[in-house]
Structures are given as C-alpha cells and as structure tokens.
Design a protein around this motif. Structure first.
Motif, PDB file in Angstrom:
ATOM      1  N   HIS A  67       0.505  -1.183  -0.182  1.00  0.00           N
ATOM      2  CA  HIS A  67       0.222   0.361  -0.289  1.00  0.00           C
ATOM      3  C   HIS A  67       1.503   1.091   0.496  1.00  0.00           C
ATOM      4  CE1 HIS A  67      -3.359   2.691   0.828  1.00  0.00           C
ATOM      5  NE2 HIS A  67      -2.510   3.031   1.919  1.00  0.00           N
ATOM      6  N   PRO A 123      -7.398  -2.156   0.522  1.00  0.00           N
ATOM      7  CA  PRO A 123      -6.424  -1.797   1.014  1.00  0.00           C
ATOM      8  C   PRO A 123      -5.735  -1.364  -0.645  1.00  0.00           C
ATOM      9  CG  PRO A 123      -5.456  -2.845   2.674  1.00  0.00           C
ATOM     10  CD  PRO A 123      -6.834  -3.832   1.935  1.00  0.00           C
ATOM     11  N   TYR A 141       2.516  -7.098  -0.261  1.00  0.00           N
ATOM     12  CA  TYR A 141       1.147  -7.033   0.421  1.00  0.00           C
ATOM     13  C   TYR A 141       1.247  -8.116   0.662  1.00  0.00           C
ATOM     14  CZ  TYR A 141      -3.491  -6.425   2.013  1.00  0.00           C
ATOM     15  OH  TYR A 141      -4.420  -6.070   2.684  1.00  0.00           O
ATOM     16  N   ILE A 180      -3.745  -0.979  -3.623  1.00  0.00           N
ATOM     17  CA  ILE A 180      -2.065  -1.839  -4.112  1.00  0.00           C
ATOM     18  C   ILE A 180      -1.942  -0.744  -5.180  1.00  0.00           C
ATOM     19  CG2 ILE A 180      -0.576  -3.624  -3.757  1.00  0.00           C
ATOM     20  CD1 ILE A 180      -2.243  -3.058  -1.430  1.00  0.00           C
TER      21      ILE A 180
END
Length: 342
Positions: free
Chosen positions: A190, A217, A234, A219
């Motif tokens: 992120h 989130p 991630y 990415i």
C-alpha cells in the motif's frame, strides 16, 4: 473454520470527541474530503502524557476538531509522541502542526518519512514527466493525461510542512506505550514501509491501512517504480500477522473496529486471487493494455482520483503476473505495453 469478521462497536465517536475502545486506548474519527469520508485515529495513554497514532488530513477543520478532543479527552496531560503509520495525507497531514503544538517528536519508519519529504517538495517537473510516460505506456489517451497528472502536485494541499527530523522506527521493534509493549509490524504494498502496532498479550492491533474490514487497501504501481511488484509484497506481508490471536481487536484506519483478523486476511488473499484470475482470462484473447485491464476490473464510473488508483491497481496485478512469467509484456511501436499469456 475461522470466525468471520464481527464489528465490535455499534456507535461512532462524534466530531471533536474520543471513544474508549480498550483500557487506555481511545478512538478519534476525523472527516476526509473524499468518497472515503473519514479516517480513524488513536490516542494511547502513555504515563504522564499521550501517544497519538496518525494525525488526520491537513487544514483548519481537522485542526479545530483536534482542539476539541484535546480539551475533552487529555485530562490536562500533553501529547508527548506522534506516531505516523505512513506518509499518505490523511495519516500525515497534521503532523507538522502537531509537533509544533505539543513540542512532541514524530515517530515513523524511514521510507515513509523520506516519501513524505519527497512528496512535499516543490520539484514537480521530474514527477510529471515520469507520470506522463507511465500512463502513456498503460494506454491512457493523451486527452485523459491532464486529469490524472493534476493530483501529482496536490500532496502539499493536505499535508502541513513535514518535520525536518524524526525518530526512526523498525519492523520487529517493541515500543513501550503506557503499560503495554507494542510490536512494530511492517506492512508493504500500500506504501513502502507502513508501521502497524500489535500487542498480542492484550489482543490489540492498530492495522492502519494494511488490514481493513470491508474494503481492500489500494495496492498500486506508481511512476516512481514502474517495474515494481507491490502486490507480491502486500500478500507476503499479511503472513506477519499470523501469530496474533484470532480474537484480536483490530483498529483499522477506515470503517470500524472488528474481530476476525485471520478470516479477513484470508478474504483479502482470495480477493486478489480473483482479480488475478480475471486478468488471466482477459489476456487469454487479444493483447491487453493496462487501461483495458483496468476497465475489466472496475466497471463502475470513476472520477480522476479513483481512475489513477484503479490504473495503478491494475498495473500492480499485471506486474505480479509478468514477473512470475505467467504473462508476457511487449512494448509496441506506439509506446504502449501489451500483455498476453506467456
């Protein structure tokens, strides 16, 4: 079977107030001028003072709300430390003001502090040039470039001047705050070096933007590192939370606190697997550009800010598959990358 995500609090903290969520831990919710209209911030009792985790976006509105929180919650004790999870404006925005307001140091990882300083600089020419090349290779038409590039210079609008010094924190470090030892767990993808805080003994996790309860989130691939692989980083970093108890109370930066950490991590992994499968299906026919893959992934209408994030997300998934050798990438004579099954 892992327990599903369960939301722990029916109520939200009001503007300018704080809500107790655990012994010595208070939840503050500040507004944001985006579709995602809020951020969660945390105050931790810390002996004779308080440690703040994240600061909210810059501007007078949030500053005035903080003053209300200070008056109603701090009980005469000062903010003695400001811990910032990462450089994004909703987390970093008020850090410069708060360090001066309380004469308190800022604590953050090195990569996040450096990114904040870089993004706050006035030197935009290089970033704009890299951005143009990046979006052109993704197949974005020239007419759409100005709308995408306008956000490159807007970091300063939501972030007070970044403090010139800081206290560096490291993954694996333990930070004593009040009566607790908090482990620093580094999240990647992120942003470069996101700091999460975990207290396994008390079953608490301040997850920032790395583990959110309902949304994934963002990415994204960015022009600074066009051949990077943020999605692999991630997915790998999610394993760093495996030692935490399943009934850990997760304190995320958006939405509300929840339990069911490991079930949620499984959901996030499955979400990205589904995205990768969708891309492989799209690339099984005619060669695809970054833009056409983005359009297959995101079918709703997007504003310019959302469009930038969506293209970055599509390219992050493409780069993972390209670096694994599952997709082939070819730069055409028109300067656009196209992807096919390898």
């Amino acid at each position: 079977m892992k327990p599903e995500v369960t939301y722990t609090f029916a109520d939200l903290p009001g503007d300018g107030s704080a809500m107790r969520v655990a012994d010595g831990v208070y939840w503050v919710r500040m507004p944001l001028p985006f579709a995602l209209n809020h951020i969660n911030l945390w105050l931790l009792e810390d002996g004779d003072g308080w440690t703040m985790v994240d600061t909210g976006i810059g501007g007078e509105k949030v500053r005035a709300l903080w003053e209300q929180v200070f008056e109603g919650t701090l009980a005469g004790r000062p903010i003695t430390r400001i811990l910032v999870t990462h450089f994004h404006p909703d987390h970093m925005g008020q850090a410069g003001w708060l360090t001066g307001r309380w004469n308190a140091p800022i604590w953050m990882t090195q990569a996040e502090w450096l990114y904040a300083r870089h993004q706050h600089s006035k030197d935009l020419a290089g970033r704009m040039e890299a951005g143009q090349a990046f979006y052109r290779r993704a197949g974005v038409p020239e007419a759409q470039l100005p709308a995408l590039l306008q956000r490159f210079g807007r970091y300063r609008e939501g972030v007070e001047p970044v403090p010139a010094s800081y206290r560096r924190i490291f993954g694996g470090e333990e930070i004593r705050i009040g009566t607790r030892n908090w482990q620093v767990i580094i999240g990647e993808g992120h942003c470069p070096e996101h700091a999460c805080l975990a207290c396994p003994e008390d079953k608490l996790l301040i997850s920032g933007d790395i583990v959110l309860p309902r949304i994934s989130p963002n990415i994204s691939l960015f022009p600074q590192e066009p051949d990077g692989d943020p999605l692999s980083r991630y997915l790998d970093c999610l394993g760093r939370f495996g030692h935490l108890p399943e009934d850990t109370l997760v304190l995320p930066s958006h939405d509300t606190p929840f339990t069911g950490l490991h079930a949620r991590i499984d959901n996030l992994r499955e979400h990205h697997k589904h995205r990768l499968d969708l891309i492989l299906e799209a690339c099984a026919g005619a060669p695809q550009t970054g833009l056409s893959v983005m359009q297959a992934m995101f079918t709703r209408e997007l504003d310019s800010l959302q469009l930038g994030f969506a293209i970055g997300e599509a390219l992050a998934h493409l780069n993972l598959l390209w670096r694994r050798g599952t997709l082939a990438r070819t730069l055409g004579p028109d300067g656009v990358d196209r992807y096919t099954l390898a």
